[in-house]
Structures are given as C-alpha cells and as structure tokens.
Design an enzyme around this catalytic site. Sequence first.
Site, PDB file in Angstrom:
ATOM      1  N   GLY A  53       0.854  -1.183   0.000  1.00  0.00           N
ATOM      2  CA  GLY A  53       0.000   0.000   0.000  1.00  0.00           C
ATOM      3  C   GLY A  53       0.887   1.229   0.000  1.00  0.00           C
ATOM      4  O   GLY A  53       1.868   1.288  -0.737  1.00  0.00           O
ATOM      5  N   GLU A  54       0.581   2.171   0.849  1.00  0.00           N
ATOM      6  CA  GLU A  54       1.375   3.393   0.952  1.00  0.00           C
ATOM      7  C   GLU A  54       1.817   3.533   2.405  1.00  0.00           C
ATOM      8  O   GLU A  54       1.002   3.725   3.299  1.00  0.00           O
ATOM      9  CB  GLU A  54       0.530   4.594   0.507  1.00  0.00           C
ATOM     10  N   CYS A  85       6.132  -5.305   0.585  1.00  0.00           N
ATOM     11  CA  CYS A  85       6.289  -3.961   0.019  1.00  0.00           C
ATOM     12  C   CYS A  85       6.171  -2.894   1.117  1.00  0.00           C
ATOM     13  O   CYS A  85       7.084  -2.736   1.917  1.00  0.00           O
ATOM     14  CB  CYS A  85       5.295  -3.737  -1.119  1.00  0.00           C
ATOM     15  N   ARG A 114      12.504   3.610   0.287  1.00  0.00           N
ATOM     16  CA  ARG A 114      11.175   3.644  -0.324  1.00  0.00           C
ATOM     17  C   ARG A 114      11.278   3.908  -1.827  1.00  0.00           C
ATOM     18  O   ARG A 114      12.147   4.647  -2.286  1.00  0.00           O
ATOM     19  CB  ARG A 114      10.313   4.753   0.295  1.00  0.00           C
ATOM     20  N   ILE A 144       6.019  -3.315  -7.299  1.00  0.00           N
ATOM     21  CA  ILE A 144       5.204  -2.144  -7.605  1.00  0.00           C
ATOM     22  C   ILE A 144       5.631  -1.012  -6.673  1.00  0.00           C
ATOM     23  O   ILE A 144       5.360  -1.055  -5.472  1.00  0.00           O
ATOM     24  CB  ILE A 144       3.705  -2.438  -7.438  1.00  0.00           C
ATOM     25  N   HIS A 185       5.150  -8.523  -4.182  1.00  0.00           N
ATOM     26  CA  HIS A 185       3.740  -8.752  -3.840  1.00  0.00           C
ATOM     27  C   HIS A 185       3.317 -10.179  -4.209  1.00  0.00           C
ATOM     28  O   HIS A 185       2.689 -10.384  -5.263  1.00  0.00           O
ATOM     29  CB  HIS A 185       2.843  -7.771  -4.601  1.00  0.00           C
ATOM     30  N   GLU A 187       0.921 -11.837  -3.124  1.00  0.00           N
ATOM     31  CA  GLU A 187      -0.539 -11.969  -3.060  1.00  0.00           C
ATOM     32  C   GLU A 187      -1.221 -11.730  -4.404  1.00  0.00           C
ATOM     33  O   GLU A 187      -2.388 -12.095  -4.578  1.00  0.00           O
ATOM     34  CB  GLU A 187      -1.113 -11.007  -2.003  1.00  0.00           C
TER      35      GLU A 187
END
Length: 207
Positions: A53-54, A85, A114, A144, A185, A187
């Site tokens: 996510g962020e 991530c 990051r 990503i 990721h 998932e």
Amino acid sequence: MTADTGSPRVGVLALQGDVREHLAAVAAAGATPISVRRREELDAVDGLIIPGGESTTMSRLLGVFDLYEPLRARLRDGMPAYGSCAGMIMLASEILDTRPDARHLDALDITVRRNAFGRQVESFETDLEVDGITDGHPMRAVFIRAPWVERAGERVEVLARVTEGPAEGRIVAVRQGDVLATSFHPEVTGDRRVHEYFVGMVAAKIE
C-alpha cells in the site's frame, strides 16, 4: 489457535492496501484469515500480515485507529509478522526517503529505501529464488513502487536478491526470527508459497 478448525489465526492489517488479496492467500494457505482494524482483533490473532500500500498513509492510520503502540507491543512479545512492500517498510528499523513524521515498527534490523525501484510506471516482474521457499523452482515476483533493503543487520537472514537488470544484487526478501518481509507482492500472482511459509512460521510458534 482457533478451537473449531485448529488452524492458525492469521490477521491482515486492514487499514489500507492489498487486504482482500492477502486474506484470500491466507485462506488458501490453510490458516483462518482475520481482518484487523481494532485492538481486540489484533489481540485475537496468532500472526499478522502488513500488506502493500502506501507506508506513510499506513503509518498515519495506525495512529488514527490506536493500533501503533499495541502492534509494537505484540511484535516485541514475539508475534510472527510478514510485511510485503509497504509492510516491509513499516517493519524496518530505518527508512530512507520518507516523510519526517512517518513512524515505523522496528521489528527488523534493516534499512530500506522507499520507491527504490521507481514509480508505478517503472514497476517490473522477475523470477526469484527465495531461500527456504522456492526450492529450485523460482517464483514470479511483482514489484510495484517497491523498496529494497540497503542494510541488513547481523541477525537478519537474506532470503532473496534480484539477479538481473539494473537492480541486480539488491536484497528483496529477509527474515529475522519470527518476522518475514518481501519487497514484492506474492498476493497478486496466485503463487501461495510465501503465504504457506509464513503460515508455517505462525503454526510453529503456537504449537
């Protein structure tokens, strides 16, 4: 451990990010998936996944939902955790290129950068060997806006590095005790081996 199924209760921090995908992967890996947004839900799980996510948004929302200190306490007490991530960033002890007010959980003795691989349009895929997980059968890893690990402490086991391209040699999967993290990721690919590995970590902890 759940009384009805005997399977580990694996939470997914459900504040932001790839929550649904991780919940499905946890179920496919043989554990009982639990969405975690409140203290009582955190208290009820045997292990926790922090999704992609962020990371700065996730940091802020941990404070909004009064979960930051309870989560740090559970991690200090040895609760198994897996971060993908942004989750890797949250679990790190040092973060480069982040906002000065961003908080992290200090569960892994690593320094992460990051967005190290670039912005969304520069995301990429590659095949990876991950120690203890792929056993000679590489997995497709999707990055990503991903971080990478610039420093791994003495107690940190490096599980995977990128083997091709401009990021060759960069660390993208680590484990320290009962805490696991990946830059990529798993998932989103349908390959459940990372989740199965983590469910095994959780099950071993609660036996």
